[in-house]
Design an enzyme around this catalytic site. Structure first.
Site, PDB file in Angstrom:
ATOM      1  N   GLU A 143     -65.844  21.052  -2.665  1.00 49.62           N
ATOM      2  CA  GLU A 143     -66.903  22.035  -2.452  1.00 49.62           C
ATOM      3  C   GLU A 143     -67.147  22.903  -3.688  1.00 49.62           C
ATOM      4  OE1 GLU A 143     -64.456  21.448  -0.342  1.00 49.62           O
ATOM      5  OE2 GLU A 143     -65.280  21.068   1.664  1.00 49.62           O
ATOM      6  N   PHE A 196     -59.726  27.490  15.086  1.00 49.11           N
ATOM      7  CA  PHE A 196     -59.481  26.438  14.111  1.00 49.11           C
ATOM      8  C   PHE A 196     -60.549  26.479  13.005  1.00 49.11           C
ATOM      9  CE2 PHE A 196     -60.141  21.974  12.694  1.00 49.11           C
ATOM     10  CZ  PHE A 196     -58.960  21.875  11.974  1.00 49.11           C
ATOM     11  N   GLN A 197     -60.118  26.479  11.773  1.00 47.19           N
ATOM     12  CA  GLN A 197     -60.993  26.529  10.598  1.00 47.19           C
ATOM     13  C   GLN A 197     -61.918  27.745  10.601  1.00 47.19           C
ATOM     14  OE1 GLN A 197     -62.707  22.580   9.950  1.00 47.19           O
ATOM     15  NE2 GLN A 197     -60.897  22.073   8.740  1.00 47.19           N
ATOM     16  N   LYS A 228     -71.572  27.791  14.552  1.00 47.19           N
ATOM     17  CA  LYS A 228     -71.958  26.495  15.097  1.00 47.19           C
ATOM     18  C   LYS A 228     -72.947  26.615  16.259  1.00 47.19           C
ATOM     19  CE  LYS A 228     -70.153  22.068  16.388  1.00 47.19           C
ATOM     20  NZ  LYS A 228     -69.153  21.055  16.176  1.00 47.19           N
ATOM     21  N   MET A 268     -57.382  26.766 -26.081  1.00 47.18           N
ATOM     22  CA  MET A 268     -57.704  28.160 -26.392  1.00 47.18           C
ATOM     23  C   MET A 268     -56.499  29.063 -26.155  1.00 47.18           C
ATOM     24  SD  MET A 268     -59.788  30.158 -27.647  1.00 47.18           S
ATOM     25  CE  MET A 268     -61.550  29.823 -27.611  1.00 47.18           C
TER      26      MET A 268
HETATM   27  C1  LIG Z   1     -59.904  28.034 -13.792  1.00 46.60           C
HETATM   28  C2  LIG Z   1     -59.345  28.594 -15.034  1.00 46.60           C
HETATM   29  N1  LIG Z   1     -57.999  28.701 -15.186  1.00 46.60           N
HETATM   30  C3  LIG Z   1     -57.482  29.213 -16.325  1.00 46.60           C
HETATM   31  C4  LIG Z   1     -58.293  29.643 -17.328  1.00 46.60           C
HETATM   32  C5  LIG Z   1     -57.704  30.228 -18.596  1.00 46.60           C
HETATM   33  N2  LIG Z   1     -58.053  29.406 -19.746  1.00 46.60           N
HETATM   34  C6  LIG Z   1     -59.058  29.708 -20.608  1.00 46.60           C
HETATM   35  S1  LIG Z   1     -59.282  28.589 -21.795  1.00 46.60           S
HETATM   36  C7  LIG Z   1     -57.997  27.647 -21.229  1.00 46.60           C
HETATM   37  C8  LIG Z   1     -57.623  26.376 -21.909  1.00 46.60           C
HETATM   38  C9  LIG Z   1     -58.634  25.321 -21.703  1.00 46.60           C
HETATM   39  O1  LIG Z   1     -58.072  24.106 -22.112  1.00 46.60           O
HETATM   40  P1  LIG Z   1     -58.941  22.808 -22.285  1.00 46.60           P
HETATM   41  O2  LIG Z   1     -59.824  22.618 -21.130  1.00 46.60           O
HETATM   42  O3  LIG Z   1     -58.058  21.686 -22.647  1.00 46.60           O
HETATM   43  O4  LIG Z   1     -59.916  23.194 -23.492  1.00 46.60           O
HETATM   44  P2  LIG Z   1     -59.631  23.503 -25.037  1.00 46.60           P
HETATM   45  O5  LIG Z   1     -59.449  24.971 -25.163  1.00 46.60           O
HETATM   46  O6  LIG Z   1     -58.414  22.731 -25.435  1.00 46.60           O
HETATM   47  O7  LIG Z   1     -60.880  23.030 -25.691  1.00 46.60           O
HETATM   48  C10 LIG Z   1     -57.407  28.254 -20.115  1.00 46.60           C
HETATM   49  C11 LIG Z   1     -56.230  27.722 -19.406  1.00 46.60           C
HETATM   50  C12 LIG Z   1     -59.690  29.535 -17.115  1.00 46.60           C
HETATM   51  N3  LIG Z   1     -60.577  29.966 -18.020  1.00 46.60           N
HETATM   52  N4  LIG Z   1     -60.184  29.004 -15.984  1.00 46.60           N
END
Ligand SMILES: Cc1ncc(C[n+]2csc(CCOP(=O)(O)OP(=O)(O)O)c2C)c(N)n1
Lengths: 570, 161
Positions: free
Chosen positions: A50, A112-113, A162, A478
């Protein structure tokens, strides 16, 4: 005419011009699905989670400017939509999310749900509704669409018990009345304000325009272009506003802020007038607040009064949508002598050129390793800048913002405010459905893509040939970059070296997939992958510890940037 | 900037979850509601919420703008610096003993409290006044043994002189 609630729902969607919706069935909404089976008035895309339904609706909305629609069942179906809703809320994206709910007589009984989804989403929707009375179904739906798309747009959730959608009630579209107390648009500002603004502009020697998503949401790109060019004002755009002003225009400065360009940050730090339109001074843009544009008077135009004077106290606040404000400004600019002469702008534009020369966006080429920036530049070249790009979050997102140039509105689609990993791929599905003839590319990281990778099935089932350019560094890049720069390379839990063979995963779903390991493979892989009429994943094994530069340290002034190995301060 | 107590009057649609939206808007942004008073207006479709919250001028302006954004909010008014009548009502239950009875009756008269019930071991008093006056009455009665208190929160109305 008497009609069943489910039928009324579909009638209302048709009346709102909805062509496609994204959803996932369950007990509480099974009647709606039954209705869809009988009456395929609205195309329904069955996603695999979703969250992806909401991101797809959001991507569709960002690309088209129309309201995106998603549908989920009660309980877990509804809670799975929350990240998508919060994402749309932070970026002011117009979507309507319908959720199923247990019958009204069971609400509050831990049936439920059952879950209180209006309670859960109250802080992350523009508004939400629990429809208790079938007689109010049609008017609520109309109100929901109206609220989603007007003023500062945003997500609206409609929770449908519902028994409400099973009830038979009178339906007469001509008789639908919506509660109008709050639904009218804000009053237009007086033209005095714009005269005042142009007087400030006339007095200014070093003006800068800072524009944001509000220009795109307000469909004011043309007006912005006319204004900036006629008044010869350099333009810097937040991540959310990329594409509103052409990326290849000489007046364009790129993005400001944490990973902004040297010249955008310099221009903001040295300008004497900052005109901000449809942006909200997010902390990723401003850096340290008290040194942000500290030499400038600030004008802020925004539809949402609560955005003004929130982070930055401004000299001239104007509450208006971007389009009508810019129309006003352009009219005054034409009628009066407000446009500057070339001589008046000469020094400032030369200074900006000098900054651009001193520190352009750059990276070190490497004969052995694929540089992600080079992948994006080649992508730009091969698509002639005409692809619609979505992104995940992290380094991939920043490189996509920096190294692809967006000349047209709504061609860069990214989760800015919430920074939602897993956004880009399902959003790309929504975009591609709206624009089947455009090349639609999700620029992804190996972390993010695994958050909604199941949607590969959706792309196959409905033949939605999106492309994934995977910048695969085997890290949560990052976060690793922050650990490298601010935590002495303690790479705690960011190493994702264990990963599936993404090419095989894609192939298992029936996709095309290619891998590039060396720089000379970038171009052939892109050429093979981008132009076919099938979904395709391109796995670029990039230099693992490449960083995004320039970078402003969190909490520092935006005039203090690290440009790769060189420090630059001014 | 200086912090002070602000009285904000909010007209809202009279619907089940509107109070939650208003409270959530403040709570979600980290602002505390000091007092709260809600009831339906002469128009049964519209309720009035009067709340007080402490903050600087800039903070309060932000709160007002955030509240005004809510779909079910019709009007937000800051009554702090407007000529208003502000009143609060307190119900006070006192424990009665042989020792405090006479002193209590003297105080009740002196403070202008109204007696609502009076029996052998408890009495319930009513006092109306400004917040400061209510505070003072409670302060004065405290040594005599307050059993429990219910305060309505501040109601405020512009004078329109
Ligand atoms: C849902 C979610 N969880 C955690 C983060 C924190 N976060 C920001 S950038 C990042 C790393 C992203 O890694 P990747 O997708 O491999 O991209 P890259 O930076 O290596 O290009 C994280 C964990 C986020 N932005 N969103």
């Amino acid at each position: 005419m008497k009609m069943k609630g489910t039928q009324i729902l579909l009638e209302c969607l048709k009346a709102e011009g909805v062509e496609v919706m994204f959803g996932y069935p369950g007990g509480a909404v099974i009647d709606i699905y039954d209705e869809l089976h009988r009456n395929p008035a609205v195309k329904h895309i069955l996603v695999r989670h979703e969250q992806a339904a909401v991101h797809a609706a959001d991507g569709y909305a960002r690309a088209t400017g129309k309201v995106g629609v998603a549908l989920a069942t009660s309980g877990p179906g509804a809670t799975n939509t929350v990240t998508g809703i919060a994402t749309a809320n932070m970026d002011s994206i117009p979507i309507v999310v319908f959720t199923g709910q247990v019958p009204t007589h069971l609400i509050g009984n831990d049936a439920f749900q059952e879950c209180d989804i209006t309670g859960i989403t109250r802080p992350c929707t523009k508004h939400n509704y629990l429809v208790r009375n079938p007689d109010e179904l049609a008017s609520t739906i109309r109100e929901a669409f109206h609220i989603a798309r007007t003023g500062r747009p945003g997500p609206v959730l409609v929770d449908l018990p519902k028994n409400v959608i099973a009830a038979e009630v009178d339906y007469d579209p001509a008789k639908i009345r919506i509660n109008a107390t709050k639904l009218s648009l804000p009053p237009k500002p007086s033209s005095k304000k714009f005269v005042q603004m142009l007087e400030m502009l006339r007095a200014s020697r070093r003006p800068v325009l800072l524009t944001g998503g509000g220009i795109l949401l307000g469909k004011a790109s043309d007006e912005l272009r006319a204004f900036a060019r006629r008044a010869k004002i350099p333009v810097t755009s937040t991540l959310m506003g990329l594409g509103a002003f052409p990326g290849s225009d000489p007046l364009f400065l790129g993005m400001p802020g944490m990973h902004g360009t040297y010249y955008a940050n310099m221009a903001i730090s040295h300008c004497d007038l900052l005109i901000c339109i449809g942006a909200r001074f997010d902390d990723r843009v401003t850096g340290k607040l008290d040194t942000f544009a500290s030499n400038a008077q600030i004008i802020h135009i925004d539809v949402d009064p609560s955005s003004i004077n929130k982070n930055i106290v401004v000299d001239l606040p104007i509450v208006s949508d971007a389009k009508s404000a810019l129309e006003n400004i352009n009219r005054l600019l034409k009628d009066n002598n407000y446009a500057p002469t070339d001589a008046e702008r000469k020094d400032w534009l030369e200074q900006i050129e000098a900054w651009k020369k001193k520190a352009p966006l750059a990276y070190c080429q490497d004969a052995e390793h694929i540089k992600p920036q080079c992948v994006i530049e080649t992508l730009y070249e091969l698509t002639k800048g005409k692809a619609i790009i979505t992104t995940e979050v992290g380094q991939n997102q920043m490189w996509a913002a920096q190294f692809y140039r967006y000349d047209d509105p709504n061609t860069f689609i990214s989760s800015g405010g919430l920074g939602t990993m897993g956004y880009g791929f399902p959003a790309a599905l929504g975009v591609k459905l709206a624009f089947p003839d455009r090349i639609v590319v999700d620029i992804a990281g190996d972390g993010s893509i695994q958050m909604n990778i199941q949607e590969m099935a959706t792309a196959m089932q409905y033949n939605i040939p999106v492309k994934i350019v995977l910048l695969n560094n085997g890290y949560l890049g990052m976060v690793r970059q922050w650990q490298e720069l601010f935590y002495e390379k303690r790479y705690s839990n960011t190493d994702m070296t264990f990963q599936p063979d993404f090419v095989k995963v894609a192939e298992a779903y029936g996709w095309e997939a290619f891998r590039a390991k060396r720089p000379e493979e970038i171009r052939p892989v892109l050429e093979k992958g981008l132009f076919s009429n099938r979904p395709c994943l391109m796995d670029f094994q990039i230099a693992r510890e490449e960083c995004v530069y320039p970078m402003v340290r969190p909490g520092a002034s935006i005039s203090e940037m690290t440009l790769g190995t060189r420090e630059m301060t001014n | 900037m200086e912090k002070r107590e602000n009285v904000i009057s909010i007209l809202v649609n009279n619907k089940p979850d509107v109070l939650a939206r208003v409270a959530g808007t403040l709570g979600g942004k980290g602002y505390n509601i000091e007092s709260l008073c809600v009831d339906v207006t002469v128009n049964p479709d519209v309720s009035k919420i009067i709340l007080t919250t402490i903050g600087t001028k800039a903070t309060i302006q932000k709160i007002e703008a955030q509240l005004a954004r809510l779909i079910d909010v019709i009007k937000v008014e800051n009554l702090t610096d407007v000529e208003t009548v502000k009143r609060e009502l307190a119900l006070i239950r006192m424990t009665l003993t042989a020792d405090n009875k006479n002193e209590l009756i003297r105080k009740i008269n002196q403070l202008n409290c109204k007696i609502l019930t009076f029996n052998s071991d408890h009495c319930v008093l009513e006092f109306r006044g400004s917040k400061a006056e209510v505070d003072k009455v409670l302060e004065t009665l405290k040594p005599l043994g307050i059993d429990d208190v219910a305060r309505t929160g501040i109601a405020a109305l512009e004078r329109k002189n």
